[in-house]
Design a protein around this motif. Structure first.
Motif, mmCIF file in Angstrom:
data_model
loop_
_atom_site.group_PDB
_atom_site.id
_atom_site.type_symbol
_atom_site.label_atom_id
_atom_site.label_comp_id
_atom_site.label_asym_id
_atom_site.label_seq_id
_atom_site.Cartn_x
_atom_site.Cartn_y
_atom_site.Cartn_z
ATOM 1 N N LEU A 167 -1.808 -12.852 9.053
ATOM 2 C CA LEU A 167 -1.847 -14.095 9.797
ATOM 3 C C LEU A 167 -0.678 -15.011 9.160
ATOM 4 N N PHE A 168 -0.505 -15.008 7.951
ATOM 5 C CA PHE A 168 0.520 -15.615 7.312
ATOM 6 C C PHE A 168 1.970 -15.275 7.538
ATOM 7 N N ASN A 169 2.331 -13.841 8.028
ATOM 8 C CA ASN A 169 3.434 -13.491 8.417
ATOM 9 C C ASN A 169 3.604 -13.871 9.851
ATOM 10 N N TYR A 170 2.480 -14.127 10.639
ATOM 11 C CA TYR A 170 2.632 -14.661 12.161
ATOM 12 C C TYR A 170 3.177 -16.145 11.840
ATOM 13 N N LEU A 171 2.479 -17.044 10.923
ATOM 14 C CA LEU A 171 2.788 -18.346 10.752
ATOM 15 C C LEU A 171 4.165 -18.394 10.394
ATOM 16 N N ASP A 172 4.726 -17.762 9.494
ATOM 17 C CA ASP A 172 6.159 -17.390 8.879
ATOM 18 C C ASP A 172 7.001 -17.419 10.087
ATOM 19 N N LEU A 173 6.619 -16.666 11.011
ATOM 20 C CA LEU A 173 7.536 -16.377 12.296
ATOM 21 C C LEU A 173 7.354 -17.512 13.221
ATOM 22 N N ASP A 174 6.733 -18.419 12.669
ATOM 23 C CA ASP A 174 6.457 -19.805 13.692
ATOM 24 C C ASP A 174 5.835 -19.417 14.901
ATOM 25 N N LEU A 175 4.873 -18.625 14.904
ATOM 26 C CA LEU A 175 3.994 -18.268 15.812
ATOM 27 C C LEU A 175 2.730 -19.046 16.050
ATOM 28 N N HIS A 176 2.049 -19.312 17.162
ATOM 29 C CA HIS A 176 1.097 -19.930 17.250
ATOM 30 C C HIS A 176 -0.103 -18.910 17.283
ATOM 31 N N ILE A 177 -1.550 -19.549 16.951
ATOM 32 C CA ILE A 177 -2.686 -18.576 16.846
ATOM 33 C C ILE A 177 -3.556 -18.848 17.838
ATOM 34 N N GLY A 178 -4.314 -18.057 18.392
ATOM 35 C CA GLY A 178 -5.567 -18.283 19.363
ATOM 36 C C GLY A 178 -6.691 -17.934 18.645
ATOM 37 N N ILE A 179 -7.926 -18.554 18.763
ATOM 38 C CA ILE A 179 -8.986 -18.056 18.037
ATOM 39 C C ILE A 179 -10.069 -18.057 19.175
ATOM 40 N N THR A 180 -10.961 -17.130 19.021
ATOM 41 C CA THR A 180 -11.934 -16.846 19.863
ATOM 42 C C THR A 180 -13.351 -16.653 19.536
ATOM 43 N N GLY A 181 -14.206 -16.410 20.319
ATOM 44 C CA GLY A 181 -15.688 -16.086 19.721
ATOM 45 C C GLY A 181 -15.908 -15.068 18.748
ATOM 46 N N TRP A 182 -14.596 -14.283 18.668
ATOM 47 C CA TRP A 182 -14.896 -13.281 17.480
ATOM 48 C C TRP A 182 -15.281 -13.920 16.005
ATOM 49 N N ILE A 183 -14.917 -15.335 15.893
ATOM 50 C CA ILE A 183 -15.195 -15.783 14.713
ATOM 51 C C ILE A 183 -16.835 -16.229 14.666
ATOM 52 N N CYS A 184 -17.464 -16.024 15.638
ATOM 53 C CA CYS A 184 -18.977 -16.384 15.622
ATOM 54 C C CYS A 184 -19.629 -14.968 15.453
ATOM 55 N N ASP A 185 -18.906 -14.034 15.236
ATOM 56 C CA ASP A 185 -19.645 -12.782 14.881
ATOM 57 C C ASP A 185 -19.667 -12.365 13.696
ATOM 58 N N GLU A 186 -21.019 -12.384 13.036
ATOM 59 C CA GLU A 186 -21.262 -12.023 11.667
ATOM 60 C C GLU A 186 -21.126 -10.702 11.445
ATOM 61 N N ARG A 187 -20.991 -9.849 12.123
ATOM 62 C CA ARG A 187 -20.698 -8.248 11.993
ATOM 63 C C ARG A 187 -19.275 -8.080 11.519
#
Length: 277
Positions: A167-187
């Motif tokens: 994540l930090f490497n992508y942000l350092d390269l000035d990239l945007h980040i897309g977040i999906t329902g993966w964050i809702c997966d407790e596993r």
């Protein structure tokens, strides 16, 4: 409250004969605009056609056009010209889905890299943003992107599922980040809970990646077991919770970010619950 879903696999066969109803449910839920994902040249053509077929207004549905790393084995000498023609379509707003997938390796890695580099070169030449896929390949993706980043207007790592270093490497390269329902997966998605706080306002966008990644936090769970854009509200809730933001605040800045990234028109909030046609 308006939301933009930056990743909808509307060409997926499971949505056949249901697309209009799906869009109506999305608009009723506040998802006012969607990006239909192109994952192969054929599907990119279909994605652009669906935008015209299902949205007479020209304001609600847009698409991407590109070749997914799974399909990179089909990339050949004619692919660049065919993709360039697709990217000239007014509804097509980004190059992709393209990238690297070293998790499944459905295409040989050298072919994945070749297809990616040629798509990045095309995006740079046309000054279009890029919709990126990455699984177990963040270091190699970064190495390739560094050679093109200064020439690209913008790029988003769609469906980010990685660790803090990536994540930090992508942000350092000035990239945007897309977040999906993966964050809702407790596993497998709980590691994203602290990480989403680190994504600056103006770099974060939300996506369903439907029909995949049905949010596991949904209660009750849909009997179909299939995700759809109307359920993006659940992703909004989960991300807002872990960022310590209100739903309205997160919706406002993530929508503004997506609208700017894909150069989308503004849509009046009144009537946002109405179908496009």
């Amino acid at each position: 409250m308006q939301l933009i879903d930056i990743g909808v696999n509307l060409t997926h066969p499971s949505f056949a004969d249901q697309r209009q109803a799906l869009l109506e449910r999305a608009f009723a839920a506040g998802v006012c605009q969607m990006l239909v994902t192109g994952t192969s040249l054929d599907e990119s053509e279909q994605a652009a056609e669906l935008c015209h077929e299902l949205d007479d207004s020209g304001e609600r549905l847009f698409s991407t056009a590109g070749v997914h790393p799974h399909d990179a084995k089909s990339w050949n000498s004619d692919s660049t010209a065919r993709l360039k023609a697709l990217l000239a379509e007014p509804r097509v707003r980004a190059v992709g889905e393209c990238g690297l997938d070293f998790n499944r390796d459905f295409s040989p890695r050298p072919q994945q890299e070749k297809a990616l580099e040629e798509q990045l070169a095309l995006a740079a030449a046309l000054q279009m943003p890029v919709f990126l896929h990455e699984r177990d390949a963040d270091q190699r993706l970064l190495e390739i992107l560094r050679d093109y980043r200064d020439r690209l207007p913008a790029a988003v790592v769609h469906c980010f599922t990685g660790e803090k270093r990536a994540l930090f490497n992508y942000l350092d390269l000035d990239l945007h980040i897309g977040i999906t329902g993966w964050i809702c997966d407790e596993r497998r998605g709980s590691h994203l809970h602290p990480l989403v706080r680190e994504i600056p306002v103006g770099r974060l966008m939300l996506e369903s990646d439907s029909p995949f990644l049905l949010p596991r936090s949904l209660r009750p769970k849909p009997k179909s077991g299939r995700n759809e854009p109307a359920l993006l509200v659940e992703v909004l809730r989960e991300v807002a919770l872990h960022r310590g933001e209100t739903l309205q605040s997160l919706a406002s800045h993530s929508t503004a970010c997506a609208r700017h990234f894909f150069n989308l028109p503004s849509v009046a909030e009144a009537g946002a619950d109405q179908p496009a046609r």
